[in-house]
Scaffold this motif. Sequence first.
Motif, PDB file in Angstrom:
ATOM      1  N   UNK A 147      95.147 -66.129 -40.450  1.00 17.97           N
ATOM      2  CA  UNK A 147      95.705 -65.582 -41.687  1.00 17.97           C
ATOM      3  C   UNK A 147      94.545 -65.068 -42.541  1.00 17.97           C
ATOM      4  N   UNK A 148      94.477 -63.759 -42.775  1.00 13.56           N
ATOM      5  CA  UNK A 148      93.349 -63.213 -43.542  1.00 13.56           C
ATOM      6  C   UNK A 148      93.174 -63.833 -44.928  1.00 13.56           C
ATOM      7  N   UNK A 149      94.271 -64.121 -45.624  1.00 15.70           N
ATOM      8  CA  UNK A 149      94.146 -64.716 -46.957  1.00 15.70           C
ATOM      9  C   UNK A 149      93.703 -66.173 -46.884  1.00 15.70           C
ATOM     10  N   UNK A 150      94.202 -66.927 -45.917  1.00 15.53           N
ATOM     11  CA  UNK A 150      93.749 -68.309 -45.750  1.00 15.53           C
ATOM     12  C   UNK A 150      92.256 -68.329 -45.413  1.00 15.53           C
ATOM     13  N   UNK A 151      91.820 -67.343 -44.642  1.00 20.22           N
ATOM     14  CA  UNK A 151      90.403 -67.237 -44.304  1.00 20.22           C
ATOM     15  C   UNK A 151      89.574 -67.045 -45.568  1.00 20.22           C
ATOM     16  N   UNK A 152      90.006 -66.157 -46.448  1.00 20.98           N
ATOM     17  CA  UNK A 152      89.277 -65.933 -47.705  1.00 20.98           C
ATOM     18  C   UNK A 152      89.289 -67.179 -48.582  1.00 20.98           C
ATOM     19  N   UNK A 153      90.406 -67.875 -48.605  1.00 20.45           N
ATOM     20  CA  UNK A 153      90.498 -69.124 -49.371  1.00 20.45           C
ATOM     21  C   UNK A 153      89.487 -70.139 -48.852  1.00 20.45           C
ATOM     22  N   UNK A 154      89.415 -70.298 -47.548  1.00 19.24           N
ATOM     23  CA  UNK A 154      88.476 -71.264 -46.973  1.00 19.24           C
ATOM     24  C   UNK A 154      87.029 -70.804 -47.160  1.00 19.24           C
ATOM     25  N   UNK A 155      86.788 -69.496 -47.124  1.00 22.49           N
ATOM     26  CA  UNK A 155      85.441 -68.981 -47.380  1.00 22.49           C
ATOM     27  C   UNK A 155      84.998 -69.333 -48.801  1.00 22.49           C
ATOM     28  N   UNK A 209      83.574 -62.670 -53.169  1.00 16.46           N
ATOM     29  CA  UNK A 209      83.674 -64.118 -53.390  1.00 16.46           C
ATOM     30  C   UNK A 209      82.293 -64.715 -53.668  1.00 16.46           C
ATOM     31  N   UNK A 210      81.328 -64.384 -52.822  1.00 17.27           N
ATOM     32  CA  UNK A 210      79.996 -64.992 -52.945  1.00 17.27           C
ATOM     33  C   UNK A 210      79.318 -64.647 -54.263  1.00 17.27           C
TER      34      UNK A 210
END
Length: 168
Positions: free
Chosen positions: A98-106, A152-153
Amino acid sequence: MTTLAEVDALADHAHAGQVDKTGVPYIAHVRAVAAGLEPLGPHLAMAGLLHDVIEDTEWTAERLRAAGIPARVVALVEAVTNHPDTPYEEKLRLITRDPDATLLKIADNAHNSRADRAAALPPAQRERLAAKYRAARAVLWPAADPGDIATILRVVNPGLLAELTGTA
């Protein structure tokens, strides 16, 4: 429609009295994660505020939905919630579907990887967690858009930007 301010208040209440490994009120961590996700949309920011609520409080997915949290936000929180029967490496692989879950975990990983937070930990724990977070980035970052990761970073952990661009 639930607002970001309402979700922040829910997270603040849910994590009341909790502190992180360094003794800082836990709400600071989830707010930092949400801040990194806010430029990518309100649902991601809401998920950032709530990303640990199922895992670390009495709240459940059903209770979040009943409180008016959008279904997509609850699904993202569920996607990053640890389950005792799922090894961490497998969890990461599932998240990358899931692309959004990936960003959340990042965003979560980026805040957990901050040098100022790690400095407060005992050396052995600091080294173990740094290795865990590096290994997680090796799985998560290839599954996401580099521009989104950089967004994000810049907010959550600018110290990782050199790692992202390969100039570390």
